[in-house]
Design an enzyme around this catalytic site. Structure first.
Site, PDB file in Angstrom:
ATOM      1  CD  GLU A 495      -3.463   0.143   1.560  1.00 46.10           C
ATOM      2  OE1 GLU A 495      -4.321   0.812   1.554  1.00 46.10           O
ATOM      3  OE2 GLU A 495      -3.370  -0.776   2.463  1.00 46.10           O
ATOM      4  CD  GLU A 769      -4.393  -0.737   9.190  1.00 49.54           C
ATOM      5  OE1 GLU A 769      -3.618  -1.711   8.863  1.00 49.54           O
ATOM      6  OE2 GLU A 769      -4.852  -0.415   8.143  1.00 49.54           O
TER       7      GLU A 769
HETATM    8  C1  BGC Z   1      -5.157   2.276   4.686  1.00 51.69           C
HETATM    9  C2  BGC Z   1      -5.835   3.231   5.420  1.00 51.69           C
HETATM   10  C3  BGC Z   1      -6.783   4.046   4.860  1.00 51.69           C
HETATM   11  C4  BGC Z   1      -8.073   3.395   4.337  1.00 51.69           C
HETATM   12  C5  BGC Z   1      -9.137   3.603   3.858  1.00 51.69           C
HETATM   13  C6  BGC Z   1      -6.313   1.234   4.067  1.00 51.69           C
HETATM   14  O1  BGC Z   1      -6.011   0.442   3.298  1.00 51.69           O
HETATM   15  O2  BGC Z   1      -4.317   1.443   5.129  1.00 51.69           O
HETATM   16  O3  BGC Z   1      -5.152   3.935   6.417  1.00 51.69           O
HETATM   17  O4  BGC Z   1      -7.222   5.422   5.342  1.00 51.69           O
HETATM   18  O5  BGC Z   1      -7.521   2.265   3.727  1.00 51.69           O
HETATM   19  O6  BGC Z   1      -9.903   3.472   4.754  1.00 51.69           O
END
Ligand code: BGC
Length: 917
Positions: A495, A769
């Site tokens: 990501e 997270e």
């Molecule tokens: C990310 C988040 C992001 C989200 C959207 C995720 O995959 O890691 O931090 O804000 O997607 O909801």
């Protein structure tokens, strides 16, 4: 003296009498330091025509204010010192501004360097000039300044397979004494630049990550001292980087890597020469067989090309390059902070896991790479895998990396000891599992190299609670790990993108901890260019998720970053220009919201991320903290409209101010109608719903107290947060604002899931997270969404700095020009000590309590003032450095307000002590 008498004396003592009383210290002259242009020290290659200048004044004197300044700008240092007419002389300007002062002289041309100095007049009569020499240098301002051609090496355009990194070289002759030489460089892909066998700079991941098809940064390097008379050679390695990576998110702007470079040499005799990328360059490949952001690097040291970036290297077997037709109109100067290797850490131990892996523990979840030292036979293969955590059996856990491999492979060339570091990739890890190391691996063979945008650290934080100190440590490391040219969500899985929501939530905390002014300025420009026609803002910036006709955009609380972050920058740095620059984008976003909400001003029906990762439970009597996405969207619609209205007011856009003021009232009315009962009960009974309604002032005054009480009651009954990404940054703020300090501290100090300290208690060294990334039984949350280095929940930092320590920005004098210092002892803390390096200098608030006695140390930078609220203080009992308050320097006035005392101070250090009532 009686208490009454002393208050009386204090109030009667005119301030003028206080000025000049020294505390017996010897007077040291003030200094003017930290000269910056566009937030950067001596930037080379900028394209802002009226750069904003700033400086700091340092002095131990109290209540010192700048009364006037004079800036001189000249073509050379000598001219600045001498009598020649400067390029620009501001003259003596009566002003206390030492930040955001725009250069207003004649526009400088491409490549011009100008030197500047500032002289300041101070309120104590001192007149001081800056002693440092400062300069800024313009980049290439016109497309026609680019004489070079884009060139492409021979390469496979098939990005589905790993391919070796191309190396490009060119030899050239320097035929005389060089007085000035600059290289202007950019690439499609990443580049690493060598000259005569050495790297030219310590900048990494150049040219940085921007919305490449709209804005591509170039860098400028001063080569004056690096060129030699006679033969020289330049060598550039290209990496896929964000430009043509592969992976599930398909960073993909093009299939082919390309280079654009020109070196402009000025000789002593006045002649000029420019070496450019053209068809005379040669290309080949070498040791880097694969290097990808997500996947790591494969490097075969046997394929190194010794001397390849030096003159005299035999490149006959290398191939020709091709001229390529890429635009040059989108080239922009680099205005952010360069990415660098910032620090090195040694592993704390090397051990064997139950699965038999040899693993080194860096002791810190970090981002960057491992520098490897090794000696062994040629052809030996070493594999380095990177993991953030160990599973409950003590083995490295890789499932949460999803598609990102994070594997570095090194093949030895043999002979002497070898040292290796990867090039165009970075890893998020605490543990490295090493296979194939010849001999026994020890901690001396590995070094963790920490990499991020080189932002100046601006905070110090310490309390009497070691767990909270560790939380702050984790917040800082979350920032280090995710500020790598763009603010990313996470640095390890496939990501690593500029998620707007995460950035928006964390921005005020980020600002406190590091100087993020240049960093966000760069990123906001990408946000503006990536904004969709409709006004919607993509989920990630640079936008690599949207596809033609399939925009990935427009989520409330994420896209609102377009308004919230410029506003945060204005608050933090007094930066009005960023508001001017971003205004069209801010307005377009609010108009988009208005459109989507329609006539009833309730924004419902659209897709949003909602209160992402909020508390969930299997309990059958409580389904979890689900706050309706429509409520969140409508609340943020109001919030952004409010900030836009305030921005319009600041910028003198009277019509907009009025229009958005009216819009705000309509949204508030709609919110009330749709979500709030007549008695002030919010239909969606979650902490986040109440928090947003109160944080954004959506409720009428008469409903606020009872709403806050309901929120506090909910917190008391759960004894923990139930909020996700959206509610978490604000919940403690709302609680303390309405007097529920105990509840706010309870949330902060909670050591059980869900809380900030649960990960800390479980050995976290970064912010997770999820509240329960690793569960009490050692098992993990869903590997599909389980990063151990995600800064979003670190947004609690802002509350700790601004409320526990009490260092607050005064919205009406932003950038810490006037500071509010409102410490709040509580939560079982014996002491809290926090400082922030603002644009004016250090602001500090530190308190320590013993029984009822409190000692509060405050530092206020020169050219600012502060209003200090002494909690539970009777003025007559307050001592300053052990003496009654009225007899000290720097105190502008003081009064009692309820149970507190409020003291206005000028610059300087103060130590207040008293018994709290
Ligand atoms: C990310 C988040 C992001 C989200 C959207 C995720 O995959 O890691 O931090 O804000 O997607 O909801």
């Amino acid at each position: 003296m009686s208490i009454k008498q002393s208050i009386f004396l204090f109030l009667l003592t005119p301030f003028v009498l206080l000025v000049g009383i020294t505390d017996g210290q010897t007077k040291v002259a003030a200094k003017v330091v930290e000269l910056k242009s566009e937030y950067l020290k001596n930037p080379v290659g900028i394209d802002v025509k009226r750069p904003r200048l700033s400086w700091q004044i340092v002095s131990s004197e109290h209540a010192l204010i700048q009364t006037a300044y004079q800036i001189k700008v000249a073509k050379s240092e000598a001219a600045l010192a001498g009598k020649e007419t400067p390029v620009w002389d501001s003259g003596k300007v009566a002003s206390s501004e030492s930040n955001q002062v725009a250069y207003s002289g004649p526009e400088q041309r491409s490549g011009d360097r100008v030197f500047w100095q500032v002289k300041v007049w101070l309120s104590n009569g001192e007149v001081v000039s800056s002693s440092e020499t400062s300069y800024w240098e313009m980049g290439l301002l016109q497309t026609s300044d680019w004489m070079a051609n884009w060139i492409e090496p021979e390469q496979s355009a098939d990005v589905s397979k790993p391919s070796p990194a191309p190396m490009l070289r060119r030899a050239f002759n320097v035929r005389g004494d060089v007085v000035r030489a600059r290289a202007y460089v950019t690439s499609r892909g990443l580049y690493e630049f060598q000259l005569n066998g050495n790297r030219v700079s310590d900048h990494l991941f150049t040219p940085g990550w921007t919305s490449y098809n709209k804005r591509l940064q170039y860098q400028v390097y001063d080569l004056t001292d690096q060129l030699k008379k006679g033969d020289n050679a330049v060598g550039i390695t290209l990496g896929d980087g964000w430009y043509r990576g592969i992976g599930y998110n398909n960073y993909r702007y093009g299939d082919r890597l390309a280079l654009l470079m020109q070196i402009k040499i000025t000789y002593r005799d006045g002649n000029e020469e420019t070496i450019v990328t053209d068809k005379d360059w040669r290309s080949s490949t070498g040791p880097i067989l694969m290097s990808k952001i997500y996947d790591g690097e494969t490097y075969d040291a046997r394929l190194e090309r010794k001397g390849w970036s030096e003159p005299g290297f035999a490149d006959a077997s290398w191939t020709n390059v091709r001229l390529a037709e890429y635009p040059k109109v989108d080239l922009v100067a680099s205005m952010g902070n360069p990415v660098r290797a910032i620090q090195e850490i040694k592993p704390v131990k090397v051990f064997k896991t139950p699965a038999g892996d040899t693993v080194a523990d860096m002791g810190q979840n970090m981002v960057g790479w491992v520098k490897l030292k090794v000696k062994g036979p040629a052809g030996t293969n070493i594999d380095i895998r990177h993991a953030e955590v160990l599973d409950k059996d003590g083995n490295v856990y890789l499932a949460n990396l999803r598609g990102a491999k994070q594997v570095v492979r090194y093949t030895l060339k043999g002979g002497e000891a070898e040292t290796y570091e990867p090039h165009f990739t970075f890893q998020g890890f605490r543990y490295v599992a090493i296979r194939g190391y010849p001999g026994e691996l020890t901690v001396d063979d590995l070094t963790g190299v920490v990499i991020h945008s080189d932002m100046q650290p601006t905070s110090e934080f310490e309390t009497s609670n070691p767990l909270i100190n560790q939380l702050q440590h984790n917040i800082i490391w979350g920032q280090k790990g995710n500020f790598l040219d763009v603010p990313t969500d996470c640095p390890q899985r496939d990501e690593r993108m500029g998620w707007t929501g995460d950035a928006q939530m964390f921005a005020p905390t980020a600002e406190f901890n590091m100087d993020v002014s240049a960093f966000y300025t760069k990123w906001l420009r990408d946000m503006a260019v990536d904004q969709l026609e409709s006004g919607s803002i993509p989920h990630v910036i640079p936008d690599i998720l949207s596809r033609p006709n399939r925009p990935q955009a427009g989520s409330a609380a994420w896209a609102d970053a377009a308004v919230v972050i410029p506003w945060t920058m204005y608050q933090s740095y007094g930066d009005k220009r960023i508001l001017e620059e971003q205004y069209p984008s801010m307005k377009k976003w609010v108009e988009y919201e208005r459109n989507r909400a329609g006539d009833d001003y309730v924004w419902d029906g659209d897709q949003h991320f909602g209160d992402w990762l909020a508390f969930a439970t299997n309990r059958s009597d409580y389904p979890g903290a689900t706050t309706g996405k429509d409520l969140i969207a409508t609340a943020f619609f109001a919030h952004s409209t409010d900030l836009l209205r305030r921005t319009a007011q600041l910028l003198g856009k009277t019509e907009d101010e009025k229009a958005y003021g009216e819009l705000l009232e309509k949204i508030k009315a709609a919110f009330l109608r749709e979500y709030v009962s007549g008695s002030g009960r919010i239909g969606e009974n979650t902490q986040t719903a109440y928090t947003l309604a109160l944080q954004f002032d959506l409720l009428p005054e008469n409903m606020r107290e009872s709403a806050a009480e309901r929120l506090a009651k909910d917190v008391r009954s759960f004894k923990h947060v139930t909020t996700g990404f959206v509610g978490t940054p604000y919940i403690c703020n709302v609680l303390s604002r309405y007097g529920y300090w105990d509840e706010a501290f309870m949330l902060l100090n909670n050591e059980k899931y869900p809380s900030w300290l649960y990960p800390v208690k479980n050995g976290a060294t970064t912010i997770w997270e999820r509240w329960d990334g690793q569960k009490p039984d050692g098992s993990f949350q869903d590997p599909g969404m389980n990063s151990f280095n995600h800064y979003a929940y670190g947004a609690i930092g802002e509350w700790m700095y601004r409320n526990m320590a009490g260092i607050k920005i005064d919205e009406s004098a932003p950038g810490y020009k006037h500071i509010l210092i409102e410490p709040h002892p509580g939560g079982g803390f014996r002491k809290v000590s926090v400082s922030h390096e603002s644009v004016y200098g250090k602001v500090r608030s530190a308190w320590e309590i013993t029984g009822n006695a409190i000692e509060l140390s405050v530092e206020v930078p020169v050219n600012t003032t502060a209003t200090v609220r002494l909690p539970k203080a009777k003025l007559a009992f307050v001592e300053l450095s052990g003496k009654p308050l009225s007899k000290q320097n720097g105190i502008l006035d003081a009064k009692e307000e309820g149970s507190n005392s409020v003291v206005r101070v000028g610059s300087g250090s103060y130590k207040f002590s008293y018994q709290m009532d």
